[in-house]
Scaffold this motif. Structure first.
Motif, PDB file in Angstrom:
ATOM      1  N   THR A 136       0.745  -1.354  -0.224  1.00 11.93           N
ATOM      2  CA  THR A 136       0.035   0.088   0.041  1.00 11.93           C
ATOM      3  C   THR A 136       0.972   1.243  -0.048  1.00 11.93           C
ATOM      4  O   THR A 136       0.403   2.322  -0.299  1.00 11.93           O
ATOM      5  N   ALA A 137       1.871   1.420   0.735  1.00 17.74           N
ATOM      6  CA  ALA A 137       2.762   2.206   0.744  1.00 17.74           C
ATOM      7  C   ALA A 137       3.384   2.652  -0.436  1.00 17.74           C
ATOM      8  O   ALA A 137       3.729   4.114  -0.826  1.00 17.74           O
ATOM      9  N   ILE A 297      -6.824   2.313  -1.422  1.00 21.82           N
ATOM     10  CA  ILE A 297      -6.289   1.670  -2.345  1.00 21.82           C
ATOM     11  C   ILE A 297      -7.504   1.071  -3.161  1.00 21.82           C
ATOM     12  O   ILE A 297      -8.321   0.308  -2.493  1.00 21.82           O
ATOM     13  N   ASP A 298      -7.939   1.592  -4.303  1.00 24.52           N
ATOM     14  CA  ASP A 298      -9.163   0.998  -5.012  1.00 24.52           C
ATOM     15  C   ASP A 298      -8.898  -0.128  -5.454  1.00 24.52           C
ATOM     16  O   ASP A 298      -9.868  -0.992  -5.612  1.00 24.52           O
ATOM     17  N   LYS A 299      -7.854  -0.642  -6.040  1.00 23.75           N
ATOM     18  CA  LYS A 299      -7.656  -1.979  -6.649  1.00 23.75           C
ATOM     19  C   LYS A 299      -5.935  -2.168  -6.719  1.00 23.75           C
ATOM     20  O   LYS A 299      -5.311  -1.282  -7.225  1.00 23.75           O
ATOM     21  N   ALA A 300      -5.714  -3.154  -6.599  1.00 22.36           N
ATOM     22  CA  ALA A 300      -4.022  -3.717  -6.656  1.00 22.36           C
ATOM     23  C   ALA A 300      -4.182  -4.714  -7.976  1.00 22.36           C
ATOM     24  O   ALA A 300      -5.045  -5.617  -8.050  1.00 22.36           O
ATOM     25  N   HIS A 310      -3.597   0.474 -16.473  1.00 24.11           N
ATOM     26  CA  HIS A 310      -3.633   1.769 -17.216  1.00 24.11           C
ATOM     27  C   HIS A 310      -4.769   2.295 -17.829  1.00 24.11           C
ATOM     28  O   HIS A 310      -5.242   3.230 -17.796  1.00 24.11           O
ATOM     29  N   ARG A 311      -5.662   1.005 -18.157  1.00 20.18           N
ATOM     30  CA  ARG A 311      -7.048   1.407 -18.693  1.00 20.18           C
ATOM     31  C   ARG A 311      -7.970   2.145 -17.658  1.00 20.18           C
ATOM     32  O   ARG A 311      -8.637   3.085 -17.793  1.00 20.18           O
ATOM     33  N   LEU A 312      -8.112   1.405 -16.437  1.00 21.78           N
ATOM     34  CA  LEU A 312      -8.688   1.944 -15.463  1.00 21.78           C
ATOM     35  C   LEU A 312      -8.261   3.126 -15.177  1.00 21.78           C
ATOM     36  O   LEU A 312      -8.973   4.583 -14.684  1.00 21.78           O
ATOM     37  N   LEU A 313      -7.010   3.579 -14.857  1.00 21.66           N
ATOM     38  CA  LEU A 313      -6.593   4.616 -14.557  1.00 21.66           C
ATOM     39  C   LEU A 313      -6.963   5.949 -15.584  1.00 21.66           C
ATOM     40  O   LEU A 313      -7.454   7.087 -15.203  1.00 21.66           O
ATOM     41  N   GLU A 314      -6.938   5.680 -16.746  1.00 15.66           N
ATOM     42  CA  GLU A 314      -6.979   6.517 -17.803  1.00 15.66           C
ATOM     43  C   GLU A 314      -8.365   6.873 -17.640  1.00 15.66           C
ATOM     44  O   GLU A 314      -8.891   8.115 -18.546  1.00 15.66           O
ATOM     45  N   GLY A 315      -9.422   6.071 -17.411  1.00 18.64           N
ATOM     46  CA  GLY A 315     -10.750   6.209 -17.446  1.00 18.64           C
ATOM     47  C   GLY A 315     -11.028   7.458 -16.457  1.00 18.64           C
ATOM     48  O   GLY A 315     -12.105   8.238 -16.688  1.00 18.64           O
ATOM     49  N   LYS A 321      -6.124   5.261  -4.900  1.00 15.06           N
ATOM     50  CA  LYS A 321      -5.148   4.908  -5.699  1.00 15.06           C
ATOM     51  C   LYS A 321      -5.120   3.403  -6.172  1.00 15.06           C
ATOM     52  O   LYS A 321      -5.750   2.552  -5.803  1.00 15.06           O
ATOM     53  N   LEU A 322      -4.459   3.320  -7.425  1.00 14.39           N
ATOM     54  CA  LEU A 322      -4.155   1.908  -7.807  1.00 14.39           C
ATOM     55  C   LEU A 322      -2.812   1.591  -7.632  1.00 14.39           C
ATOM     56  O   LEU A 322      -2.047   2.613  -7.446  1.00 14.39           O
ATOM     57  N   VAL A 323      -2.503   0.262  -7.549  1.00 18.97           N
ATOM     58  CA  VAL A 323      -1.087   0.048  -7.185  1.00 18.97           C
ATOM     59  C   VAL A 323      -0.897  -1.260  -7.886  1.00 18.97           C
ATOM     60  O   VAL A 323      -1.770  -2.184  -8.063  1.00 18.97           O
ATOM     61  N   LEU A 324       0.161  -1.467  -8.393  1.00 18.95           N
ATOM     62  CA  LEU A 324       1.061  -2.860  -9.089  1.00 18.95           C
ATOM     63  C   LEU A 324       1.527  -3.607  -7.961  1.00 18.95           C
ATOM     64  O   LEU A 324       2.243  -3.099  -7.116  1.00 18.95           O
ATOM     65  N   ASP A 325       1.058  -4.924  -7.728  1.00 20.47           N
ATOM     66  CA  ASP A 325       1.638  -5.736  -6.774  1.00 20.47           C
ATOM     67  C   ASP A 325       2.875  -6.315  -7.443  1.00 20.47           C
ATOM     68  O   ASP A 325       2.799  -7.065  -8.470  1.00 20.47           O
ATOM     69  N   CYS A 326       4.115  -5.703  -6.963  1.00 20.60           N
ATOM     70  CA  CYS A 326       5.415  -6.075  -7.808  1.00 20.60           C
ATOM     71  C   CYS A 326       6.058  -7.332  -7.063  1.00 20.60           C
ATOM     72  O   CYS A 326       7.064  -7.644  -7.446  1.00 20.60           O
ATOM     73  N   GLY A 327       5.551  -7.802  -5.892  1.00 22.83           N
ATOM     74  CA  GLY A 327       6.212  -8.529  -5.093  1.00 22.83           C
ATOM     75  C   GLY A 327       6.929  -9.926  -5.854  1.00 22.83           C
ATOM     76  O   GLY A 327       5.997 -10.659  -6.530  1.00 22.83           O
ATOM     77  N   ALA A 328       8.126 -10.040  -5.802  1.00 21.01           N
ATOM     78  CA  ALA A 328       8.711 -11.090  -6.343  1.00 21.01           C
ATOM     79  C   ALA A 328       8.272 -12.492  -5.847  1.00 21.01           C
ATOM     80  O   ALA A 328       8.386 -12.457  -4.476  1.00 21.01           O
TER      81      ALA A 328
END
Length: 329
Positions: A136-137, A297-300, A310-315, A321-328
């Motif tokens: 979330t951070a 966070i609206d959605k991860a 990106h499509r949701l963001l551009e809407g 906020k939106l966030v990418l879960d990048c956790g390896a």
């Protein structure tokens, strides 16, 4: 660019790249060698990468950041990161492996946040409070810094003043309403009717449905307007200001027109561009520790669903906020 690194090798990472500007189909996942930190840098195992409107605008080749990177493609986007410090450069004394950190990194030409690992300058990173989930951070830095600098540096908002915040339920907006309330201001926000309860839960004093109500009919004598919409909404809002009030507009495309309109009315309006500031991030982290500010966070999305994000963001109708879960994994 061809993918030349075995994604299953122990020193490989996945990250998002694009090699030309365009729609969401230019975004792709590539595998590369995990980078090494320089002397003043740290290597992060990224937990979360926040998405911001500048991300999709730059992807389309719009705005000042696109001009910075157009001759340096392919490029990995992402200015917001959070994660765990894995390694530190020789000259880094403020952070150590294992630290949980967040920051607005590589702005505007570096980027690099949409990745499983990222290199960042140590002086761009703040410690994540224990009360805040690490992924979330990653959604916090750019949006929160924009709100903080607009309200307190440019507008110089003070306790007891009246402030109108456009798009109060959005990424920057939901931080701005909380910061203004914590400072002791009377806060009015525009939002759709579906976000009324969301803003009321923060303590916003008045919520104006921009679909049905003109702010000029509801507001007058305001000390500050934070315009996160731009265009006609910004121009109309000039008529809500007091004689000594100030409007701060964030969208750069329409900022000059709004500033010119303000001058013709004998009023003050300013544009601004956010900048990294770890001291501001530390102040914001303290508010989170104290329970005065929260990140919504609206959605991860997982990294490989970056195009959907990106499509949701551009809407343009994201709550928080939106966030990418990048956790390896």
């Amino acid at each position: 660019m061809e993918n030349t690194v075995d994604p299953n090798s122990g020193n490989a990472m996945r990250h998002v790249v694009y090699d030309h500007f365009g729609d969401t189909d230019v975004l792709r996942i590539e595998s590369s060698i995990i980078p090494e930190p320089g002397a003043e840098d740290v290597l992060l195992k990224v937990a979360g990468a926040g998405l911001n409107p500048i991300d999709w605008k730059t992807r389309k080749g719009l705005g000042f950041a696109a001009r910075q990177i157009e001759d340096h493609l392919p490029w990995t986007p992402g200015y917001d990161v959070s994660g765990e410090v894995i390694a530190v450069g020789a000259d880094v004394t403020t952070l150590a492996p294992g630290d949980r950190v967040m920051g607005m990194v590589g702005f505007p030409a570096g980027g690099g946040g949409y990745a499983q690992y990222a290199v960042a300058r140590a002086d761009e990173l703040a410690i994540v409070p224990e009360e805040l989930d690490l992924m979330t951070a990653g959604a916090l830095p750019l949006a929160a810094l924009t709100a903080w600098q607009a309200l307190f540096e440019v507008a110089e908002l003070e306790a007891g003043q009246k402030v109108l915040i456009h798009a109060g339920a959005g990424g920057v907006g939901h931080f701005a309403v909380q910061f203004a309330l914590e400072r002791g201001a009377h806060v009015i926000a525009t939002a759709s009717a579906s976000n009324r309860d969301f803003l009321a839960a923060f303590g916003v004093h008045e919520v104006i449905d921009y679909h049905t109500t003109d702010v000029v009919d509801e507001c007058y004598g305001l000390d500050v307007v934070l315009d996160l919409v731009g265009g006609e909404a910004g121009k109309r809002s000039l008529h809500t200001l007091s004689e000594h009030g100030v409007l701060v507009t964030i969208p750069t495309v329409t900022a000059d027109d709004i500033i010119t309109a303000a001058e013709s009315l004998g009023l003050r309006a300013h544009g601004m561009t956010v900048r990294p500031d770890v001291f501001h991030l530390d102040e914001i982290a303290e508010l989170i520790e104290d329970g005065d500010v929260r990140v919504h966070i609206d959605k991860a999305f997982p990294l490989d669903q970056v195009a959907d994000a990106h499509r949701l963001l551009e809407g343009g109708h994201v709550r928080g906020k939106l966030v990418l879960d990048c956790g390896a994994r």
